[in-house]
Structure formats: C-alpha cells, structure tokens
Design a protein around this motif. Structure first.
Motif: not given
Length: 368
Positions: A157-180
């Motif tokens: 389950a957590i592997d599936r989340v990590h596979r989604r992370v590249p679509q969530i991290i973008k320059p200009g976003r804050t750590e808090r926004e990405v964490a949410r």
C-alpha cells in the motif's frame, strides 16, 4: 484474516509468559499490547478498559458497559473471553483487585495512563507493579505468518503511494501542500490512518524528523519523503524514498550512490543468528569508509508491527540474535547539511535470509 492475526491462543500464551516471568497477572489497557492479544482496538478513555490475564486462571476483559457492544463486535468477542461490564457508579479497579486475591506482582501495560496505574496501585497496595512489555516482547517481536502477510499488505500500500509521489511534487509547491496530498494518497491506497508524512526539501532533508513547512520546493532540490500509516488490520507501513525536481547537485549524487550501497549491504546482512548491531555495522561501515560517517547519526532501523517503532532495534549494542519472523526497517541516512537522503525498506528475517516488503525503486527518482 482477522482470526489468523488475532488467534484464540494469544491470551493463553500471555498467561504462560506471565507465569514464567513470576508475575501474578498482566493488566493491559487500550493500546498495541491489548490489540495484539485480543484484536480489540479499544478507545482510550478515562473509563477503564482492561484485559486481565492471571498467571493462574482464565483471562477476562473489563469494559465500561457503554463500550460492551464494541468489545463484543471486535475480534475479542470471538476469543471466548469473559467480558465483564461495569456501570458508571462501579469502581472497576476494585473489581479487578477482588478477582486477583493474593497477587503480589502485576505487569501493567507499558502504555497504561499514569492515572490508571496509580488507581491500580491504590486498589492493590500489596502488589508490586512492573512493565508488562518484558512479558510480551518475545511474542510481539516474532511475527506469525499472518502478521508477515499483514506487513506485506501494508508495504504494498505504501509502495503505491510512493509511485504517485512524482505527480505530487512540483517546483513552486510547498512541503506542506505536498504532504497534504501524500496524506490523502495514503488513505486512498488502503490505510485506515495516516501516521506521519515527512517531506524534507533541500536543507530540511538533512533533518530526519523534519515537519512539513511552508518552504517552497525549488528546481534541483532533493526531497526526502518518509511516510507511513496504519492499515485496517492494525499493522503499519513505513518507507522512505528520495526525489528531485530536475538535475540534483553532483555531490548529492555522489553520496546517494554510497547510501544505496549501504542500504543494500545492511539488508543482505539480515539472516537468523546475526546480531542487530551487525546489521547496523554493515550500513555504517560503508558510509564511514566513504568519508560520510559523521553524517549518519541515527540507528539503522526499528522493529515494526502494530506500532511503527517497536522491538527489535537495529543499533550498536543490540546483540540479541535475529530470528525468523522479526520485522524491522533498514534505513541508513546521510545528512551533510545542504541536503540529505535516507533509503528505507521494511524487511522480515526469514529462515535463510530476509524478505523486503517494499518493492519500489530505491534509486533517486528524478522528476523532469
């Protein structure tokens, strides 16, 4: 799977362990120990819920009457335990004391609230209190086949989340926004609860327990993402991977290659009979040989199960040999300051080596 995770013989195993330790009884209030023995994920309330496991006799579960339906519907309801409800005007501590005449030493749950431990002390003034963790540790450290299956499910389950992370991290976003957004993904991928989300960009990646902040992620900055949650089974996930938006600094790539080698060496050192400190040394030796020893300043791992951090701990000084069924993280890190990195898998000691329950790529993920 519930009956396999929380089998009927657990209370009897605790009773035998209590007797062997010289305890007259074990008292388990809501928390991971109670859930381990009964499957009951009881609410932590000021009203007493307590599993009483005498060294002689049968275990029974004391619950507030208004919580009785929840206890009956939980796995505890199918264990054949006596359920003892108490009413608002009753004293549940005296109720327990009356059923334990002559007991001189009791093991109280490591996570028992102080006010409850003190009420038990007042109700049983002649009984010495000791931590029950010493009785339960041998049982909880060695995971059953069903527990390993639950950890595999959590790892996937957590592997599936990590596979989604590249679509969530973008320059200009804050750590808090990405964490949410990562927290939302943890729930979307099957967890019952988000336990933690660490998003450490740039210099914040050098703080292993950094809290997500309003810092904006910049191009070329490495980002450490350490995430975990609790599955409906009660078993936990925990995995760290590393990302970078665009090309990372050359010095970062250099020590990241060392970190990959260290994490691989520590994982390959896992097998029955090996001391946890030897697994720690396998990672540490690689990092020190490359000149980064001062930048690896935490243990290599921690046990995992119904808690994210439990025994065994993979650290210098722990000489207790690994056994099949022990599950723990392997997570060396290097934190020079301008940035940092950590690679973490959950591994299980098997009969002839180890099994990693995480399968995502351990290399740096560069997000174009």
């Amino acid at each position: 799977m519930t009956t396999e995770l929380y089998p009927r013989e657990r209370p009897g195993l605790v009773r035998d362990a209590a007797a062997e330790a010289g305890l007259g009884a074990v008292l388990l209030t809501p928390g991971p120990d109670l859930r381990y023995v009964t499957g009951y994920d009881a609410k932590e309330l000021e009203r007493l819920t307590c599993l009483v496991v005498p060294a002689e006799g049968e275990a029974f579960l004391v619950v507030p009457r208004l919580e009785l339906p929840a206890a009956q519907e939980s796995p505890a309801g199918s264990l054949g335990l006596e359920l003892v409800p108490w009413d608002e005007t009753d004293d549940p501590y005296e109720l327990v004391a009356r059923r334990l005449p002559g007991v001189r030493t009791v093991g109280v749950a490591d996570r028992m609230w102080a006010m409850m431990a003190l009420r038990f002390r007042a109700a049983m003034p002649d009984a010495e209190q000791v931590a029950a963790g010493s009785v339960l540790r041998g049982l909880r450290m060695r995971k059953s086949a069903a527990e390993v299956a639950a950890l595999r499910e959590a790892g996937a389950a957590i592997d599936r989340v990590h596979r989604r992370v590249p679509q969530i991290i973008k320059p200009g976003r804050t750590e808090r926004e990405v964490a949410r957004d990562i927290g939302d993904a943890i729930l979307d991928e099957g967890h019952a609860r988000v336990d933690f989300v660490i998003v450490g960009a740039g210099p914040n990646g050098a703080n292993p327990h950094a809290e997500p902040s309003d810092r904006v992620i910049r191009p070329g900055e490495p980002v450490v993402v350490d995430i975990g949650g609790t599955m409906p089974s009660g078993y936990c996930s925990d995995s760290t991977r590393n990302y970078c938006v665009g090309e990372p600094p050359a010095e970062y790539r250099a020590y990241y290659a060392v970190l990959e080698e260290a994490q691989r060496a520590a994982s390959e050192a896992v097998r029955p009979g090996v001391a946890p400190e030897a697994v720690d040394a396998a990672a540490r030796d690689v990092i020190e040989a490359a000149g980064y020893g001062e930048h690896f300043f935490h243990r290599t791992g921690h046990g995992i199960g119904l808690e994210t951090h439990e025994e065994p701990y993979i650290v210098a000084g722990n000489k207790e040999p690994l056994e099949p069924g022990m599950a723990f993280s392997v997570e060396p890190g290097i934190y020079p300051g301008p940035h940092g990195a950590r690679i973490e898998d959950i591994v299980v000691c098997t009969e002839d080596g180890h099994e990693a329950v995480n399968a995502t790529e351990r290399g740096l993920v560069v997000i174009e």
